[in-house]
Design an enzyme around this catalytic site. Sequence first.
Site, PDB file in Angstrom:
ATOM      1  N   ALA A 254      19.542  12.262  49.553  1.00  0.00           N
ATOM      2  CA  ALA A 254      20.039  10.879  49.554  1.00  0.00           C
ATOM      3  C   ALA A 254      21.540  10.868  49.296  1.00  0.00           C
ATOM      4  CB  ALA A 254      19.346  10.067  48.467  1.00  0.00           C
ATOM      5  N   ASP A 255      22.186   9.866  49.865  1.00  0.00           N
ATOM      6  CA  ASP A 255      23.603   9.636  49.571  1.00  0.00           C
ATOM      7  C   ASP A 255      23.790   8.512  48.572  1.00  0.00           C
ATOM      8  OD1 ASP A 255      23.625  11.054  52.315  1.00  0.00           O
ATOM      9  OD2 ASP A 255      25.630  11.256  51.452  1.00  0.00           O
ATOM     10  N   ARG A 256      22.844   7.570  48.594  1.00  0.00           N
ATOM     11  CA  ARG A 256      22.873   6.494  47.597  1.00  0.00           C
ATOM     12  C   ARG A 256      21.478   5.876  47.554  1.00  0.00           C
ATOM     13  NH1 ARG A 256      27.507   2.698  45.945  1.00  0.00           N
ATOM     14  NH2 ARG A 256      28.777   3.972  47.336  1.00  0.00           N
TER      15      ARG A 256
END
Length: 379
Positions: A254-256
């Site tokens: 995940a990036d955010r």
Amino acid sequence: MVLEAIRYKDGNLSIIDQLQLPFVERYIEVGTSEEGWRTIKKMQVRGAPAIAIVAVLSIASELQGLVTQNKLPSSAEEAEAFIIERLNYLVSSRPTAVNLSDAARKLETIVSTESQSPESTAQEVAAAFIRAAEAMLVKDLEDNKKIGENGARWISANALPTQNSKATVLTHCNTGSLATSGYGTALGVIRSLMSSDALQHAYCTETRPYNQGSRLTAFELIHDNIPATLITDSMAAALLSRPGSHVNAIIVGADRVAANGDTANKIGTYGLAVLARYHGVKFLVAAPLTTIDLATLSGDDIVIEERPSSEVTNIKGLQEDDVTGDVRLGIVRIAANGINVWNPAFDVTPSTLIDGIITEKGVAERGADGRFHLEGLFE
Ligand code: MRU
């Protein structure tokens, strides 16, 4: 040999140039925050945790240089202002991954506290920053190992038909040693399954347009002798529907992660989550707490980075000369000249499609109300 994306010792930072991998293994030095910003923007280093760590260590490296040359700002307040300005500059490099702004916020607090302590000097402010940035490199590796263990345990308990079966998993993009300070998140779970003899097979997607899967994840899987197969992104549906492929779980990074569990990750993740739900396959997000952003309420509030059209119209790889057979690294155009291009680097997977968010603190699942309650992870 351990795969190291980031090498750092006593103020000397270098990174493996991921634009050249897997064809050329070349380290480049990153001595200043400008160099850090450029390597992140160009994606010579990428992956949410790695971006954050290289950004803060590039400032550590710059500060170390200023100390050596006796060129630090003269007061603690000026050193604090300099560092905060550099942090803000680095945060502007790529917008979607939250790890970098999370690290910047934490470091800003540390330097402000240090600068406000009585009789603090510029040297002490710089030293506090360098210590904290170095600690982030160490902590990320520790967290990844825990994520790996937690994810492997969850999959063995929840995703397999019988207690003793081994897992077949599919992953997307690159979330391994190259995307972190080591070991990886989703790829860390695969590493952990492998080391506990609980992995049957791993599939990795090519991950167009930048090919993090075929270039980087495939490279890491081969490096670790993990039984693995590469597919193009468009083959995932056929793989899941194929009798006998028995994919038990899809694991992504995940990036955010927003407060409600909506997750921004590499473009193509959302499609895989839809496929997983349709085929009754578990869909898991593996990420450290530094990727969870409680201040962003849902995926609607996440800024999605759009990248240059050339990443879609062109492709980099080894080219073989038709006549001589000589091989060299080159870029070829693969799209018709003049076509419009849309190139979002990430998409958002709604939390309702996610079965578990694997963190260093444990695996969060949706509650009886169907929602994630991620704030509990921070207690
Ligand atoms: O554009 P990238 O290569 O930086 O995107 C990387 C991803 O989407 C990863 O899945 C994510 O950053 C997690 S890496 C542990």
